[in-house]
Each structure stands twice: as C-alpha cells, then as structure tokens.
Design an enzyme around this catalytic site. Structure first.
Site, PDB file in Angstrom:
ATOM      1  CB  CYS A 145       0.994  18.030  -0.670  1.00 26.35           C
ATOM      2  SG  CYS A 145      -0.208  16.788  -1.157  1.00 26.35           S
ATOM      3  CG  HIS A 163       0.700  18.313   3.605  1.00 28.61           C
ATOM      4  ND1 HIS A 163      -0.500  18.782   3.117  1.00 28.61           N
ATOM      5  CD2 HIS A 163       0.935  17.128   2.977  1.00 28.61           C
ATOM      6  CE1 HIS A 163      -0.971  17.923   2.240  1.00 28.61           C
ATOM      7  NE2 HIS A 163      -0.119  16.908   2.137  1.00 28.61           N
ATOM      8  CG  ASN A 171      -3.421  15.297   1.505  1.00 31.51           C
ATOM      9  OD1 ASN A 171      -3.353  16.501   1.249  1.00 31.51           O
ATOM     10  ND2 ASN A 171      -2.474  14.440   1.186  1.00 31.51           N
TER      11      ASN A 171
HETATM   12  N1  ACO Z   1      -9.252   0.479   3.959  1.00 27.79           N
HETATM   13  C1  ACO Z   1      -8.905  -0.730   4.415  1.00 27.79           C
HETATM   14  N2  ACO Z   1      -7.744  -1.320   4.121  1.00 27.79           N
HETATM   15  C2  ACO Z   1      -6.881  -0.639   3.332  1.00 27.79           C
HETATM   16  C3  ACO Z   1      -7.174   0.637   2.825  1.00 27.79           C
HETATM   17  C4  ACO Z   1      -8.418   1.188   3.164  1.00 27.79           C
HETATM   18  N3  ACO Z   1      -8.806   2.402   2.742  1.00 27.79           N
HETATM   19  N4  ACO Z   1      -6.137   1.071   2.088  1.00 27.79           N
HETATM   20  C5  ACO Z   1      -5.216   0.103   2.129  1.00 27.79           C
HETATM   21  N5  ACO Z   1      -5.660  -0.936   2.869  1.00 27.79           N
HETATM   22  C6  ACO Z   1      -5.011  -2.215   3.161  1.00 27.79           C
HETATM   23  C7  ACO Z   1      -3.955  -2.549   2.132  1.00 27.79           C
HETATM   24  O1  ACO Z   1      -4.518  -3.145   0.995  1.00 27.79           O
HETATM   25  C8  ACO Z   1      -3.095  -3.514   2.934  1.00 27.79           C
HETATM   26  O2  ACO Z   1      -3.711  -4.759   2.919  1.00 27.79           O
HETATM   27  P1  ACO Z   1      -2.830  -6.112   2.776  1.00 27.79           P
HETATM   28  O3  ACO Z   1      -1.944  -6.111   3.999  1.00 27.79           O
HETATM   29  O4  ACO Z   1      -3.863  -7.186   2.748  1.00 27.79           O
HETATM   30  O5  ACO Z   1      -2.047  -5.936   1.513  1.00 27.79           O
HETATM   31  C9  ACO Z   1      -3.173  -2.965   4.345  1.00 27.79           C
HETATM   32  O6  ACO Z   1      -4.337  -2.109   4.391  1.00 27.79           O
HETATM   33  C10 ACO Z   1      -1.955  -2.165   4.747  1.00 27.79           C
HETATM   34  O7  ACO Z   1      -1.653  -1.278   3.681  1.00 27.79           O
HETATM   35  P2  ACO Z   1      -0.532  -0.209   3.789  1.00 27.79           P
HETATM   36  O8  ACO Z   1      -0.446   0.577   2.505  1.00 27.79           O
HETATM   37  O9  ACO Z   1       0.720  -0.850   4.300  1.00 27.79           O
HETATM   38  O10 ACO Z   1      -1.147   0.714   4.941  1.00 27.79           O
HETATM   39  P3  ACO Z   1      -0.487   1.914   5.650  1.00 27.79           P
HETATM   40  O11 ACO Z   1      -0.531   1.695   7.093  1.00 27.79           O
HETATM   41  O12 ACO Z   1       0.829   2.293   5.027  1.00 27.79           O
HETATM   42  O13 ACO Z   1      -1.501   3.093   5.330  1.00 27.79           O
HETATM   43  C11 ACO Z   1      -1.705   4.981   3.873  1.00 27.79           C
HETATM   44  C12 ACO Z   1      -1.754   3.457   3.986  1.00 27.79           C
HETATM   45  C13 ACO Z   1      -2.763   5.559   4.766  1.00 27.79           C
HETATM   46  C14 ACO Z   1      -1.961   5.344   2.417  1.00 27.79           C
HETATM   47  C15 ACO Z   1      -0.327   5.483   4.318  1.00 27.79           C
HETATM   48  O14 ACO Z   1       0.675   4.724   3.719  1.00 27.79           O
HETATM   49  C16 ACO Z   1      -0.077   6.940   4.001  1.00 27.79           C
HETATM   50  O15 ACO Z   1      -0.697   7.821   4.549  1.00 27.79           O
HETATM   51  N6  ACO Z   1       0.912   7.226   3.147  1.00 27.79           N
HETATM   52  C17 ACO Z   1       1.372   8.575   2.880  1.00 27.79           C
HETATM   53  C18 ACO Z   1       0.388   9.401   2.105  1.00 27.79           C
HETATM   54  C19 ACO Z   1       1.035  10.733   1.855  1.00 27.79           C
HETATM   55  O16 ACO Z   1       1.602  11.332   2.733  1.00 27.79           O
HETATM   56  N7  ACO Z   1       1.019  11.186   0.624  1.00 27.79           N
HETATM   57  C20 ACO Z   1       1.839  12.363   0.336  1.00 27.79           C
HETATM   58  C21 ACO Z   1       1.104  13.531   0.187  1.00 27.79           C
HETATM   59  S1  ACO Z   1      -0.125  13.357  -1.008  1.00 27.79           S
HETATM   60  C22 ACO Z   1       0.335  14.321  -2.355  1.00 27.79           C
HETATM   61  O17 ACO Z   1       1.398  14.812  -2.464  1.00 27.79           O
HETATM   62  C23 ACO Z   1      -0.656  14.434  -3.454  1.00 27.79           C
END
Ligand code: ACO
Length: 318
Positions: free
Chosen positions: A113, A245, A275
C-alpha cells in the site's frame, strides 16, 4: 534549486462495482458492519481479462492529458504495484510499450500500500538530481486477484484501481520532502501466502491479522506525520490537505486527530473505492484535484502504510 512538481494527475476504476450487499451473498457479513468498522460502501473489481496494466494505462493517459504534455516528454516511468500482470517483465515496461514510449527507464516498485509513495520518492530524487525531467509515477493494483473470497476478514476491504501523476522539473517548489520506512519483522501480520518459492500448488491469498495491523498503522502514521512536519519546519496548521492511504476510516480519523486537522481537510475516497492498495493515494489526490478542492499552491501531506510493513509520506506544494 530544482523541484519535482505535479503537472497533472489521472485515476481509473474498473467498471464492475461490488457493494457490501453483494458481499453479503458471498460471506457471513453485513453492510452495516463493513460501513461501521471500515467506512467502505463499495469497491470496483477488474473484469475478466482486465489487468493491472490496463488500469495503469487508463490512469496514465488521463494524467498525460491533465498535464498537457506529449508522451515523448516522459523520460522516467515508475509504477508501484503488488499485483503485476506477470512475474516479468515489469508492469511499468508493459505500460511504457502501451503508451508508445521507449528507451527511458521503466520499473516496478513493490511496497504494497506504500508503493505509490515509494515510487513518488524515487521519481523525486531523479528529478532533483537532474537525472530525469518528466516522470510518470503510477500506483496500480488489482488486489481482487489475490483475495480469498471466503475470508470475510479481508475480502470486504479491498478494491482495484490505478492513479497516476506526472512530475516535471521546476524552479518553483513542488515535492518538499519524502520519508520512507520499512520493518520486515511484521511479515506474519500481513502477507500473501504464495509466490515463486511458496505455495505454487495453490492460489495466493492475502492473509492478515487485521486488529494487530490496525494498532501498528495508527501508531506509525502518527509518528510519520510528526517526522514530515519537523523535517520541513512546518506546523500542523500549515497543511491544507491530508491525502491518506484509504485502508480504514477509523485509521484515517485517528491520524487526522493526531495531526489536529479537521476531517473537512482530509480527502476521503474509502467509501466508494475501498482499499485500492498502491492506487489509493494517487486516486484520492486525483479526485480532490478534479473536483476543485485541491488548488494550486496548497500544501498536501500524503501518507501510507502497508504490508512489509512499509510506510511513508510526502509533503508537497501542489
Ligand atoms: N463482517 C462481519 N464480521 C466480521 C468481518 C466482516 N467482514 N470481519 C471480521 N468480523 C468479525 C471477526 O470475526 C470478529 O468476530 P469475533 O469477535 O466473533 O471473533 C469481530 O468481527 C471483530 O473482529 P476484529 O478483527 O477485531 O475487527 P476490527 O474492528 O479490528 O476490524 C478490520 C477488522 C476492518 C480488518 C480492521 O482490523 C482493519 O481495518 N485493520 C487494518 C487493515 C489495514 O490497514 N491493512 C493495512 C493496509 S492493507 C495492505 O497493506 C495490503
């Protein structure tokens, strides 16, 4: 003193659009969850046969047109991507051929990214030193090709697209500074599980521990904002536009808060684009330039964080 100045920008999103409701039919997710946790409403996905180079070509042609220059004036092509058409030749070389340019250097940069910020920084160094006069800098990715469409933790986040910038040598200030970093110790938190030496027996997919990535991204982006401003003896209020980003609206909110910049001064495309990896920053910049929000003379702070981990920023006068 020679600066690299933005002469024009272009962006391109593939036609096919996938909404959160469409995703509800693929994985156990809800539109409301995706919007609330990420800020994403929809994303664009490449069609059958459409490649990263196709996206890059559309964006580049639009940038050339906006810059009002001929393709033959381009003497440097650098493209940030993690989803090249082939292992080789570089997608930048394929793009160069498509555009009918030949002879000048053309190569890809792989910083996920942060790929566009890395590419921009490289082009800036070439222009500042006089090694290039007019650079085509592209960020293009088709991440949909490396997503596990059964993994709701990743497939809802990404979209495909390309953004391009033409940089020209100028006596007037353009790019003021760029700042690049990486820390390879975090591979286990964000990686693709296939490549030349691994996993050729199965498709390659993005694997991510989202929560961990989230926390490190927020901390790291706050630090790089401070580093960038300090390097330029600037204050937070000197920044007209933050062009971040577009990974997650909550990461962007946290960075804007640390910078003390109101959200009206932050360019957001995440709701419509998702993204788009290396394309996200140049796409966002292009949107805000074309709709008239960013004007000539404005100070822009671009920043990104991604797999590697890699992170980087650029401060520039538009
Ligand atoms: N729909 C519904 N529920 C979901 C989904 C979904 N799409 N995805 C995850 N959940 C659930 C999980 O299973 C979890 O359930 P559980 O509590 O029963 O285990 C719950 O939601 C909470 O999961 P978390 O991973 O803690 O959710 P979070 O609030 O952290 O959001 C997310 C997840 C959106 C992926 C977030 O962590 C995020 O954006 N992370 C950073 C992503 C990023 O910046 N990547 C870097 C750049 S990408 C690159 O370089 C290629």
């Amino acid at each position: 003193m020679t600066f690299a100045r933005v002469l024009g920008t272009g962006g391109y999103l593939p036609e096919h659009c996938l909404t959160n409701s469409d995703l509800e039919r693929l994985v156990d997710t809800k539109d409301a969850w995706v919007q609330e946790r990420t800020g994403i409403r929809k994303r664009h996905i490449v069609g059958p046969g459409e490649t990263t180079c196709d996206l890059a070509e559309h964006a580049s042609r639009r940038a050339l047109e906006a810059a009002g220059i001929e393709k033959d004036e381009i003497d440097f092509v650098v493209l940030g991507t993690t989803t090249p058409d082939l292992v080789y030749p570089a997608t930048a070389c394929r793009l160069q051929a498509r555009l009918g340019i030949s002879g000048c250097p053309a190569f890809d940069v792989q910083a996920v990214c942060t790929g566009f910020i890395y590419a921009l920084s490289i082009a800036d160094q070439f222009i500042r030193t006089g090694a290039a006069k007019c650079a085509l800098v592209v960020g293009a990715d088709a991440s949909s090709k490396i997503l596990d469409w059964t993994d709701r933790g990743t497939c809802v986040l990404f979209g495909d697209g390309a953004g391009a910038v033409i940089l020209g040598a100028s006596e007037a200030p353009g790019i003021l500074s760029t700042h690049l970093h990486a820390d390879g110790r975090y591979e286990h938190l964000l990686y693709v599980d296939g490549g030349v030496f691994h996993g050729y027996d199965h498709p390659a997919y993005v694997r991510m521990q989202g929560g961990e990535v989230f926390k490190i991204a927020v901390r790291t982006l706050g630090r790089i904002v401070d580093e960038t401003l300090a390097a330029n003896n600037m204050d937070r209020c000197d920044v007209d536009w933050l062009v971040p980003h577009q990974a997650n609206i909550r990461i962007i909110n946290a960075t804007a808060k640390m910078l003390g910049i109101p959200m009206e001064r932050v360019v957001l495309t995440i709701a419509e684009h998702g993204n788009t990896s290396a394309a996200s920053v140049p796409l966002a910049m292009d949107v805000a330039i074309r709709d008239g929000r960013i004007s000539r003379g404005d100070t822009l702070l671009l920043e990104a964080f991604g797999g590697g981990f890699t992170w980087g920023s650029a401060l520039l006068k538009y």
